[in-house]
Design an enzyme around this catalytic site. Structure first.
Site, mmCIF file in Angstrom:
data_model
loop_
_atom_site.group_PDB
_atom_site.id
_atom_site.type_symbol
_atom_site.label_atom_id
_atom_site.label_comp_id
_atom_site.label_asym_id
_atom_site.label_seq_id
_atom_site.Cartn_x
_atom_site.Cartn_y
_atom_site.Cartn_z
ATOM 1 N N LYS A 154 4.694 -3.175 -1.379
ATOM 2 C CA LYS A 154 5.688 -2.560 -2.241
ATOM 3 C C LYS A 154 6.827 -3.553 -2.477
ATOM 4 C CE LYS A 154 7.030 1.616 -1.556
ATOM 5 N NZ LYS A 154 7.107 1.739 -3.026
ATOM 6 N N GLY B 208 9.572 -3.857 -7.720
ATOM 7 C CA GLY B 208 10.815 -3.538 -8.436
ATOM 8 C C GLY B 208 12.059 -3.866 -7.620
ATOM 9 N N THR C 130 10.850 4.638 -6.147
ATOM 10 C CA THR C 130 11.359 3.830 -7.257
ATOM 11 C C THR C 130 10.191 3.259 -8.063
ATOM 12 O OG1 THR C 130 13.383 3.263 -6.078
ATOM 13 C CG2 THR C 130 12.686 1.734 -7.791
ATOM 14 N N GLY C 131 10.407 3.109 -9.356
ATOM 15 C CA GLY C 131 9.392 2.473 -10.191
ATOM 16 C C GLY C 131 8.864 3.422 -11.255
ATOM 17 N N SER C 132 7.937 2.900 -12.068
ATOM 18 C CA SER C 132 7.469 3.677 -13.217
ATOM 19 C C SER C 132 6.673 4.909 -12.798
ATOM 20 C CB SER C 132 6.633 2.786 -14.135
ATOM 21 O OG SER C 132 5.539 2.234 -13.422
ATOM 22 N N THR C 133 5.874 4.795 -11.724
ATOM 23 C CA THR C 133 5.055 5.944 -11.303
ATOM 24 C C THR C 133 5.923 6.991 -10.622
ATOM 25 O OG1 THR C 133 3.414 4.228 -10.812
ATOM 26 C CG2 THR C 133 2.791 6.495 -10.340
ATOM 27 N N GLU D 21 13.238 1.737 0.361
ATOM 28 C CA GLU D 21 11.958 2.462 0.377
ATOM 29 C C GLU D 21 11.371 2.483 1.784
ATOM 30 O OE1 GLU D 21 10.290 1.729 -4.145
ATOM 31 O OE2 GLU D 21 9.745 0.295 -2.596
ATOM 32 N N ASP E 40 2.541 -1.407 -5.166
ATOM 33 C CA ASP E 40 1.983 -2.494 -5.971
ATOM 34 C C ASP E 40 0.519 -2.748 -5.630
ATOM 35 O OD1 ASP E 40 4.478 -3.139 -7.364
ATOM 36 O OD2 ASP E 40 5.171 -3.545 -5.335
ATOM 37 N N LYS F 278 -4.095 -0.213 -8.675
ATOM 38 C CA LYS F 278 -3.400 -0.425 -7.406
ATOM 39 C C LYS F 278 -4.300 -0.566 -6.169
ATOM 40 C CE LYS F 278 0.404 -0.397 -9.678
ATOM 41 N NZ LYS F 278 1.695 0.144 -9.367
HETATM 42 O O1 LIG Z 1 10.351 -1.848 -5.617
HETATM 43 C C1 LIG Z 1 9.596 -1.123 -6.262
HETATM 44 C C2 LIG Z 1 8.623 -0.208 -5.680
HETATM 45 O O2 LIG Z 1 8.059 -0.624 -4.471
HETATM 46 C C3 LIG Z 1 7.608 0.379 -6.633
HETATM 47 O O3 LIG Z 1 7.216 1.596 -6.067
HETATM 48 C C4 LIG Z 1 6.393 -0.485 -6.866
HETATM 49 O O4 LIG Z 1 6.805 -1.751 -7.363
HETATM 50 C C5 LIG Z 1 5.421 0.167 -7.871
HETATM 51 O O5 LIG Z 1 6.041 0.349 -9.099
HETATM 52 P P1 LIG Z 1 5.275 0.954 -10.344
HETATM 53 O O6 LIG Z 1 5.018 2.398 -10.055
HETATM 54 O O7 LIG Z 1 6.247 0.784 -11.495
HETATM 55 O O8 LIG Z 1 4.017 0.163 -10.543
#
Ligand SMILES: O=C[C@H](O)[C@H](O)[C@H](O)COP(=O)(O)O
Length: 228
Positions: free
Chosen positions: A98, A101, A29-32, A107, A88, A125
């Site tokens: 993590k 989000g 989950t998340g942008s990446t 997860e 994160d 990160k």
């Molecule tokens: O709950 C969200 C997840 O652990 C995400 O993988 C984490 O927050 C990283 O998200 P992003 O890729 O958007 O930085």
């Protein structure tokens, strides 16, 4: 200035290349993770890659369905071949925080069920010591105040996560999240054990001994670290 979106994409594309035909895959989950999911769907369309997946959040599930990725329910699966997810923070021993989000509960279940977990991220990160990012702790509403009391006793500032309209943030499990500002977590293992001993804590954002590979996007490629 570093182009973090391009770095995320480079890491995601490299991780998506690790997906093999026939895999049962955990989608993070998340942008990446979103970049990786889109690339996996592209490989399915253009290269005929076949796979089945589970989603670690309702948002990821909706994205996967919209891209035509066949989904199964995690509740009927005992093992995943691979999980690809963001983080994160990640330290040199591949311990991660993590849950930024809010998807930490699912997860972590997927990560623990996976033969291999790849974490992907941009160059913001990696950290030497975990804790600058506030640690998410997901709590069943029944235990909200009792867990708050126990978290406050740890001595770090805590905040109940809220939505933009001020209402408490609710996870996919209809639970709540406390974000704990440790600033620096010197003994992640001990802290994880303490949090797991609090009745009502559904999950915390410390991922220890779960990440096998970190792929971090750089200015012109990726940097890959494997856990030994
Ligand atoms: O709950 C969200 C997840 O652990 C995400 O993988 C984490 O927050 C990283 O998200 P992003 O890729 O958007 O930085």
């Amino acid at each position: 200035m570093a182009d973090l979106e391009a770095q995320k994409q480079r890491a995601a594309l490299r991780a998506a290349a690790e997906v093999a035909d026939g895999m049962l895959l955990g989608l993070g989950t998340g942008s990446t993770a979103t970049y990786a999911i889109r690339e996996i769907a592209r490989r399915m369309r253009e290269e005929g890659l076949r796979l089945t997946a589970i989603a670690t959040s309702s948002a990821t599930g909706a994205l996967a369905v919209s891209l035509g990725i066949p989904l199964r329910s995690m509740g009927e699966i005992d093992q995943l071949d691979l999980v690809i997810d963001g983080a994160d923070e990640i330290d040199p021993a591949l311990r991660a925080i993590k849950g930024g989000g809010g998807a930490l509960f699912r997860e972590k279940i997927a990560a623990a069920a996976a033969v291999r977990m790849i974490v992907i991220g941009d160059s913001s990160k990696p950290v030497e010591t975990l804790g600058r990012f506030k640690l998410p702790v997901e709590v069943h509403p029944f235990a909200l105040r009792s867990v708050q009391h126990q978290l406050e006793a740890l001595g770090a500032p805590i905040a109940l996560r809220s939505r933009a309209d001020g209402a408490p943030f609710a996870t996919d499990q209809q639970a709540n999240i406390f974000d704990v500002a440790f600033d620096r977590i010197d003994d992640a293992g001990a802290l994880a054990r303490m949090l797991e001993a609090m009745p009502g804590v559904l999950a915390h954002g410390l991922f220890i001994d779960l990440v096998d590979t970190a792929i971090i996007g750089t200015e012109d490629g990726v940097s890959i670290t494997n856990r030994h």
